[in-house]
Write an enzyme that holds these catalytic residues in place. Sequence first.
Site, PDB file in Angstrom:
ATOM      1  N   GLU A   8      25.379 -10.354 -10.500  1.00 14.90           N
ATOM      2  CA  GLU A   8      24.867 -10.565 -11.855  1.00 14.90           C
ATOM      3  C   GLU A   8      25.973 -10.507 -12.916  1.00 14.90           C
ATOM      4  O   GLU A   8      25.977  -9.608 -13.768  1.00 14.90           O
ATOM      5  CB  GLU A   8      23.769  -9.536 -12.182  1.00 14.90           C
ATOM      6  CG  GLU A   8      22.607  -9.562 -11.213  1.00 14.90           C
ATOM      7  CD  GLU A   8      21.511  -8.568 -11.586  1.00 14.90           C
ATOM      8  OE1 GLU A   8      21.572  -7.982 -12.674  1.00 14.90           O
ATOM      9  OE2 GLU A   8      20.592  -8.385 -10.773  1.00 14.90           O
ATOM     10  N   GLU A  14      17.836  -9.761  -4.640  1.00 13.26           N
ATOM     11  CA  GLU A  14      17.116  -8.639  -5.261  1.00 13.26           C
ATOM     12  C   GLU A  14      15.795  -9.139  -5.832  1.00 13.26           C
ATOM     13  O   GLU A  14      15.744 -10.196  -6.463  1.00 13.26           O
ATOM     14  CB  GLU A  14      17.880  -8.025  -6.435  1.00 13.26           C
ATOM     15  CG  GLU A  14      19.033  -7.141  -6.080  1.00 13.26           C
ATOM     16  CD  GLU A  14      19.704  -6.536  -7.318  1.00 13.26           C
ATOM     17  OE1 GLU A  14      19.013  -6.322  -8.338  1.00 13.26           O
ATOM     18  OE2 GLU A  14      20.914  -6.288  -7.237  1.00 13.26           O
TER      19      GLU A  14
END
Length: 456
Positions: free
Chosen positions: A168, A363
């Site tokens: 991320e 995720e």
Amino acid sequence: MTTSGLSFPDGFVWGTATASYQIEGAHDEDGRSPSIWDTFSRTPGKVLGGDTGDVACDHYHRYPEDVALMRELGLDAYRFSVAWPRIVPGGTGAVNAKGVDFYSRLVDTLLENGIRPVVTLYHWDLPEVLDQRGGWLNRDSAQWYAEYAAATVAALGDRVTNWTTFNEPWCSSILSYAIGAHAPGHRDGAESLVAAHHLMLAHGTAVPVIREHAPDAEVSITLNPTQVWGPDDGDEADADAVRRADNALNGIFFGPVFHGAYPAGFLDDTAYLTDHSFIHDGDLETISAPLDNLGVNNYFPTRVRAARDGEEGNTPIPGGQRVVEVAPRPPLTGIGWEQSPESHRLIIERSARESGLPLYITENGSAWPDTVDADGQVHDADRVAYLQGHLGAVSDAIKNGVDVRGYFAWSLLDNFEWAYGYSQRFGIVHVDYDTQVRTIKDSGREYARIIAEHRG
Ligand code: IFM
């Protein structure tokens, strides 16, 4: 909800994910130096309750027990991150044998238990010493990172076949340098663009380095794209707000990493912040180095509209001056995020189109205020429903033709949820932070059941 109608291909990888600072603890053991999160969490007002990752889930000492839990759940794979300050405590230079040894033992224990290690090289814990040299604002960060990646892959690449450069990068740039909610907590839009660019440069610089040390490994990056929805009212200003938000949330990484260019309009939209002189000739070629798969982290959609007459935008995302982020629509999770399996499917389909690569959902999960009941169990029905609904979305994307090869539930354990400290529990395994006792939640048992039901 029944999950029997869901369909996953043979060989689909079932896993869970964690990150070093969120679970390891042992913050000053065996030569680990402080990271920017040690500094940030010790800064008053930055993390709820003044919580830190000093002890976290004590995974550094309890990893054999945690691997045994993974085995009990029937997992194929475990996605974890390596802490740069354990491997190269000085940020650059000498490699710390004790730090390497911890991950080496973890990898061996996983393999002995038939669990594939999926390793992320950077999940936000930059050595503090490097922040003192400018952190991701310093162009040299690409070289610092490539050196650290080389040391780590050289040590573990004989056993680890799945490497992810960054987790991320949106959070390590926009959230950390423009919004200020994450370490190092700056609030400067121009800096956030510099940081994003250097993170991508570090990624692209490291890809061939990883391949050199682990020629047979798969190399990827994990992004956190989000479906951006506007009012859908045909209003041009609203459509422009959606475009601007989408560029600052998604296109800023999809563009350079997969298309070798920033998205249309983005450089003009952000020209009020910077002249973009941090983008050098050749950078975009480096950044768009070919990858083997893309990791997708996704939890919720984002809703925006255009600012109306005289109104200010309410988000510091670069290029978002006239963008108003609007409230999420119920149902919400315990942390206040919108639950939308449809947006999960849409963003998976978009990620496949943008990247042209096989995907892993690296995720997905939800936080709820769980408690251990009198029967000693954690009856987290809301998390069970979220899990089933979002796996349904993954299955739908696969039916629509997307090559999704695995799903990693966030998270194996309750853990340090960054600026929320320990107030938010994402685990499918409950952690009592006083005793470090682990209890598999109903969601963990349901995940194990789904895995067994669908295993190729
Ligand atoms: O806990 C985080 C994780 O570190 C990165 N992705 C989102 C999770 C939930 O906020």
